[in-house]
Design a protein around this motif. Structure first.
Motif, PDB file in Angstrom:
ATOM      1  N   CYS A 338      49.253  56.419  56.322  1.00  0.00           N
ATOM      2  CA  CYS A 338      49.069  56.413  54.873  1.00  0.00           C
ATOM      3  C   CYS A 338      47.643  56.014  54.510  1.00  0.00           C
ATOM      4  CB  CYS A 338      50.030  55.412  54.216  1.00  0.00           C
ATOM      5  SG  CYS A 338      51.773  55.873  54.308  1.00  0.00           S
ATOM      6  N   TYR A 339      47.212  56.503  53.360  1.00  0.00           N
ATOM      7  CA  TYR A 339      46.020  55.960  52.731  1.00  0.00           C
ATOM      8  C   TYR A 339      46.437  54.696  51.995  1.00  0.00           C
ATOM      9  CZ  TYR A 339      43.646  60.455  53.398  1.00  0.00           C
ATOM     10  OH  TYR A 339      43.079  61.573  53.932  1.00  0.00           O
ATOM     11  N   HIS A 340      45.655  53.651  52.124  1.00  0.00           N
ATOM     12  CA  HIS A 340      45.942  52.421  51.395  1.00  0.00           C
ATOM     13  C   HIS A 340      44.777  52.161  50.447  1.00  0.00           C
ATOM     14  CE1 HIS A 340      47.610  48.068  51.510  1.00  0.00           C
ATOM     15  NE2 HIS A 340      47.024  48.324  50.356  1.00  0.00           N
ATOM     16  N   GLY A 341      44.894  52.681  49.221  1.00  0.00           N
ATOM     17  CA  GLY A 341      43.840  52.502  48.236  1.00  0.00           C
ATOM     18  C   GLY A 341      44.176  51.399  47.255  1.00  0.00           C
ATOM     19  N   LEU A 342      43.375  51.299  46.210  1.00  0.00           N
ATOM     20  CA  LEU A 342      43.572  50.273  45.187  1.00  0.00           C
ATOM     21  C   LEU A 342      43.540  50.937  43.809  1.00  0.00           C
ATOM     22  CD1 LEU A 342      41.210  47.502  46.605  1.00  0.00           C
ATOM     23  CD2 LEU A 342      43.696  47.590  46.757  1.00  0.00           C
ATOM     24  N   ALA A 343      44.646  50.803  43.084  1.00  0.00           N
ATOM     25  CA  ALA A 343      44.767  51.393  41.751  1.00  0.00           C
ATOM     26  C   ALA A 343      44.523  50.338  40.690  1.00  0.00           C
ATOM     27  CB  ALA A 343      46.157  52.004  41.572  1.00  0.00           C
ATOM     28  N   VAL A 344      43.802  50.725  39.647  1.00  0.00           N
ATOM     29  CA  VAL A 344      43.561  49.842  38.501  1.00  0.00           C
ATOM     30  C   VAL A 344      44.569  50.218  37.417  1.00  0.00           C
ATOM     31  CG1 VAL A 344      41.914  49.140  36.740  1.00  0.00           C
ATOM     32  CG2 VAL A 344      41.115  49.631  39.070  1.00  0.00           C
ATOM     33  N   VAL A 345      45.428  49.264  37.037  1.00  0.00           N
ATOM     34  CA  VAL A 345      46.561  49.557  36.149  1.00  0.00           C
ATOM     35  C   VAL A 345      46.492  48.665  34.912  1.00  0.00           C
ATOM     36  CG1 VAL A 345      49.086  49.586  35.970  1.00  0.00           C
ATOM     37  CG2 VAL A 345      47.966  50.237  38.133  1.00  0.00           C
ATOM     38  N   ALA A 346      46.768  49.248  33.753  1.00  0.00           N
ATOM     39  CA  ALA A 346      46.716  48.515  32.485  1.00  0.00           C
ATOM     40  C   ALA A 346      47.836  47.480  32.408  1.00  0.00           C
ATOM     41  CB  ALA A 346      46.824  49.489  31.314  1.00  0.00           C
ATOM     42  N   LEU A 347      47.475  46.240  32.063  1.00  0.00           N
ATOM     43  CA  LEU A 347      48.462  45.166  31.912  1.00  0.00           C
ATOM     44  C   LEU A 347      49.057  45.121  30.506  1.00  0.00           C
ATOM     45  CD1 LEU A 347      46.826  42.199  33.855  1.00  0.00           C
ATOM     46  CD2 LEU A 347      49.083  43.184  34.287  1.00  0.00           C
ATOM     47  N   ARG A 348      48.450  45.823  29.587  1.00  0.00           N
ATOM     48  CA  ARG A 348      48.952  45.903  28.211  1.00  0.00           C
ATOM     49  C   ARG A 348      48.423  47.184  27.586  1.00  0.00           C
ATOM     50  NH1 ARG A 348      44.596  44.912  25.070  1.00  0.00           N
ATOM     51  NH2 ARG A 348      43.011  43.394  25.723  1.00  0.00           N
ATOM     52  N   ASN A 349      48.872  47.494  26.381  1.00  0.00           N
ATOM     53  CA  ASN A 349      48.333  48.646  25.663  1.00  0.00           C
ATOM     54  C   ASN A 349      46.847  48.425  25.395  1.00  0.00           C
ATOM     55  OD1 ASN A 349      50.935  49.640  25.616  1.00  0.00           O
ATOM     56  ND2 ASN A 349      51.334  49.009  23.508  1.00  0.00           N
ATOM     57  N   LEU A 350      46.027  49.421  25.704  1.00  0.00           N
ATOM     58  CA  LEU A 350      44.576  49.283  25.579  1.00  0.00           C
ATOM     59  C   LEU A 350      44.041  50.264  24.535  1.00  0.00           C
ATOM     60  CD1 LEU A 350      43.653  49.027  29.360  1.00  0.00           C
ATOM     61  CD2 LEU A 350      43.721  47.161  27.704  1.00  0.00           C
ATOM     62  N   LYS A 351      43.129  49.781  23.706  1.00  0.00           N
ATOM     63  CA  LYS A 351      42.579  50.600  22.641  1.00  0.00           C
ATOM     64  C   LYS A 351      41.148  51.028  22.935  1.00  0.00           C
ATOM     65  CE  LYS A 351      45.511  48.723  18.978  1.00  0.00           C
ATOM     66  NZ  LYS A 351      45.566  48.147  17.612  1.00  0.00           N
ATOM     67  N   ASN A 352      40.710  52.015  22.191  1.00  0.00           N
ATOM     68  CA  ASN A 352      39.365  52.560  22.365  1.00  0.00           C
ATOM     69  C   ASN A 352      38.300  51.470  22.228  1.00  0.00           C
ATOM     70  OD1 ASN A 352      37.295  54.665  22.483  1.00  0.00           O
ATOM     71  ND2 ASN A 352      37.003  54.241  20.303  1.00  0.00           N
ATOM     72  N   GLY A 353      37.336  51.494  23.148  1.00  0.00           N
ATOM     73  CA  GLY A 353      36.212  50.567  23.084  1.00  0.00           C
ATOM     74  C   GLY A 353      36.409  49.255  23.797  1.00  0.00           C
ATOM     75  N   GLU A 354      37.619  48.987  24.304  1.00  0.00           N
ATOM     76  CA  GLU A 354      37.850  47.715  24.994  1.00  0.00           C
ATOM     77  C   GLU A 354      37.163  47.695  26.351  1.00  0.00           C
ATOM     78  OE1 GLU A 354      41.500  45.428  24.879  1.00  0.00           O
ATOM     79  OE2 GLU A 354      42.486  47.123  23.907  1.00  0.00           O
ATOM     80  N   GLU A 355      36.552  46.552  26.677  1.00  0.00           N
ATOM     81  CA  GLU A 355      36.038  46.370  28.027  1.00  0.00           C
ATOM     82  C   GLU A 355      37.182  45.938  28.927  1.00  0.00           C
ATOM     83  OE1 GLU A 355      32.580  44.187  30.712  1.00  0.00           O
ATOM     84  OE2 GLU A 355      32.642  43.805  28.547  1.00  0.00           O
ATOM     85  N   LEU A 356      37.214  46.480  30.129  1.00  0.00           N
ATOM     86  CA  LEU A 356      38.270  46.143  31.085  1.00  0.00           C
ATOM     87  C   LEU A 356      37.889  44.883  31.852  1.00  0.00           C
ATOM     88  CD1 LEU A 356      39.120  49.698  32.483  1.00  0.00           C
ATOM     89  CD2 LEU A 356      39.969  48.564  30.409  1.00  0.00           C
ATOM     90  N   PHE A 357      38.897  44.024  32.099  1.00  0.00           N
ATOM     91  CA  PHE A 357      38.696  42.799  32.872  1.00  0.00           C
ATOM     92  C   PHE A 357      39.829  42.657  33.879  1.00  0.00           C
ATOM     93  CE2 PHE A 357      36.712  41.633  28.727  1.00  0.00           C
ATOM     94  CZ  PHE A 357      35.407  41.460  29.185  1.00  0.00           C
ATOM     95  N   MET A 358      39.477  42.314  35.109  1.00  0.00           N
ATOM     96  CA  MET A 358      40.497  42.046  36.115  1.00  0.00           C
ATOM     97  C   MET A 358      40.195  40.707  36.795  1.00  0.00           C
ATOM     98  SD  MET A 358      39.519  44.806  39.052  1.00  0.00           S
ATOM     99  CE  MET A 358      37.912  44.866  39.848  1.00  0.00           C
ATOM    100  N   ASP A 359      41.238  40.082  37.300  1.00  0.00           N
ATOM    101  CA  ASP A 359      41.119  38.767  37.907  1.00  0.00           C
ATOM    102  C   ASP A 359      40.508  38.885  39.303  1.00  0.00           C
ATOM    103  OD1 ASP A 359      41.341  36.190  38.773  1.00  0.00           O
ATOM    104  OD2 ASP A 359      43.526  36.066  38.589  1.00  0.00           O
ATOM    105  N   TYR A 360      39.241  38.506  39.438  1.00  0.00           N
ATOM    106  CA  TYR A 360      38.572  38.580  40.735  1.00  0.00           C
ATOM    107  C   TYR A 360      39.195  37.648  41.767  1.00  0.00           C
ATOM    108  CZ  TYR A 360      34.451  41.422  39.509  1.00  0.00           C
ATOM    109  OH  TYR A 360      33.610  42.441  39.169  1.00  0.00           O
TER     110      TYR A 360
END
Length: 422
Positions: A338-360
């Protein structure tokens, strides 16, 4: 002070208790699978309702669905969670790759900017409009870019088809190390929770085992470790053009043989992951500022190597480092088929212009460093409904006690070659 104390405590535990490591990996296996299943079910429920009623769920109805889903999933087994997670992410990955293939078809998605400019220059009727000798200087350097950076029409068509795009530009964070960030652009009311927004690209190293010397180099490591001992080197460039079935170790040799057989004049280029796919910019997302929840999460994307055809995989921003077969004992959670990649998934509804943040803290980028960055603060806890209540593996009381703190002290500070969590 609390972090330093826990760091010292974990170093002692790490040296003394390999059982603790095993328990922690089991905990993360269950934890990530549950979060993925929750987000998958929430997204599917929201989309089904919109298809039936031509509008989105209201917040009260959505909250009720989350509560019911949490109760349901807590009664399922770990592998059932992972089957739900994998199926949903494979479906979303398929839609991403299919849409790119439909738009670009057989066109190369990495193009020479030099040749694009040369073609434009040749269409100029009056060569006296500029010094003709400047052509040599203008086109001396061969520079390659993804076609969606050079062709506005294609860029807009991709965004329209996908209903959103990801834009890399100066971050909204007020910190001198923030640099660029990733912003959502969409004409929709919002992009629903559970949507796979993109990828963290890179070279996949299964069961990566760095030497203690490399861990003690005190340099920031440009790769991400997962609980199953997989390492994603997101700073590495990927070979282009894509050739189905080749791994990084033997790419150039086999590519040269392929070129001779089919009498092509192609040469191997090494390009950033975002040149494979315009949504492969997850590695450019910033950590949230203090007292701010992340709005995206990184989930493990596990796709059988034979699942997609080469026409689709040329937009999949990963390559496996080598094709060595490993015994079942060596594999652990990892499946080398298998390929084991990393997907970035929305934790809530996101609106236009929002900057994305993930827990490093969940990525464990900092291996062997003496001091963590001042901006790497623990964000507020996620919604309780995303958390698993009952664990199948028998976890030690110490594991359960330390679990909330492990991220904040960077578990990979332990500098033990057997530990690569989350």
């Amino acid at each position: 002070m609390q972090n330093e104390f826990l760091y010292l405590l974990l170093r002692k535990i790490g040296v003394a208790s390999p059982i603790f490591h095993k328990h922690y990996r089991n905990l993360k296996h269950e934890d990530i699978g549950f979060k993925g299943a929750m987000l998958a079910r929430i997204r599917q429920a929201a989309l089904n309702y919109r298809r039936s009623h031509a509008k989105w769920l209201d917040q009260d109805s959505l909250q009720k669905i989350k509560e019911e889903t949490n109760e349901e999933l807590n009664n399922l087994e770990v592998e059932e969670h992972w089957e739900i997670t994998k199926a949903d992410l494979i479906e979303q990955t398929y839609n991403n790759l299919r849409n790119l293939h439909k738009i670009l078809k057989n066109r190369d998605h990495v193009v020479s900017l030099r040749m694009e400019r040369l073609s434009s220059a040749q269409n100029i009727i009056d060569p006296n409009m500029f010094p003709i000798f400047s052509l040599k200087d203008e086109f001396e350097t061969q520079t390659y870019f993804p076609i969606w950076q050079t062709d506005t029409e294609i860029k807009e068509l991709i965004a329209k088809t996908m209903k959103y795009s990801l834009e890399v530009k100066l971050s909204s964070l007020e910190h001198h190390e923030a640099g660029n960030g990733v912003f959502l652009k969409t004409d929709e009311e919002f992009i629903p929770e559970g949507t796979m927004l993109g990828f963290i690209p890179g070279v996949i190293h299964p069961n990566f085992d760095p030497s203690p010397a490399s861990l003690e180099s005190k340099e920031e490591r440009k790769y991400i470790h997962r609980y199953d001992l997989t390492m994603i080197d997101f700073s590495a460039k990927l070979p282009f053009p894509y050739r189905h079935g080749l791994n990084l170790e033997d790419y150039e040799d086999k590519f040269e043989s392929y070129s001779k057989i089919y009498k092509t004049n192609e040469t191997v280029l090494y390009v950033p992951g975002e040149s494979y796919n315009p949504y492969a910019v997850g590695h450019r997302i910033n950590h949230p500022p203090p007292q701010t929840l992340p709005n995206v999460i990184v989930l493990d994307l596990i796709i059988p190597r034979a699942f997609f055809t080469g026409d689709y995989l040329k937009y999949f921003p990963y390559i496996i480092s080598d094709a060595r077969k490993k015994s079942d004992k060596e594999k652990g959670f990892f499946n080398t088929d298998c390929y084991h990649g990393l997907a970035v998934v929305a934790l809530r509804n996101l609106k236009n212009g929002e900057e994305l943040f993930m827990d490093y803290n969940e990525l464990f980028l900092y291996m062997g460093v003496d001091k963590l960055p001042d901006w790497l603060v623990e964000p507020p806890p996620l919604d309780d409904l995303l958390l698993k209540r009952r664990y199948e593996h028998k976890l030690t009381p110490l594991t359960l006690f330390l679990h909330p703190y492990l991220k904040s002290v960077s578990y990979t500070h332990l500098t033990l070659p057997t530990i690569y969590s989350v």
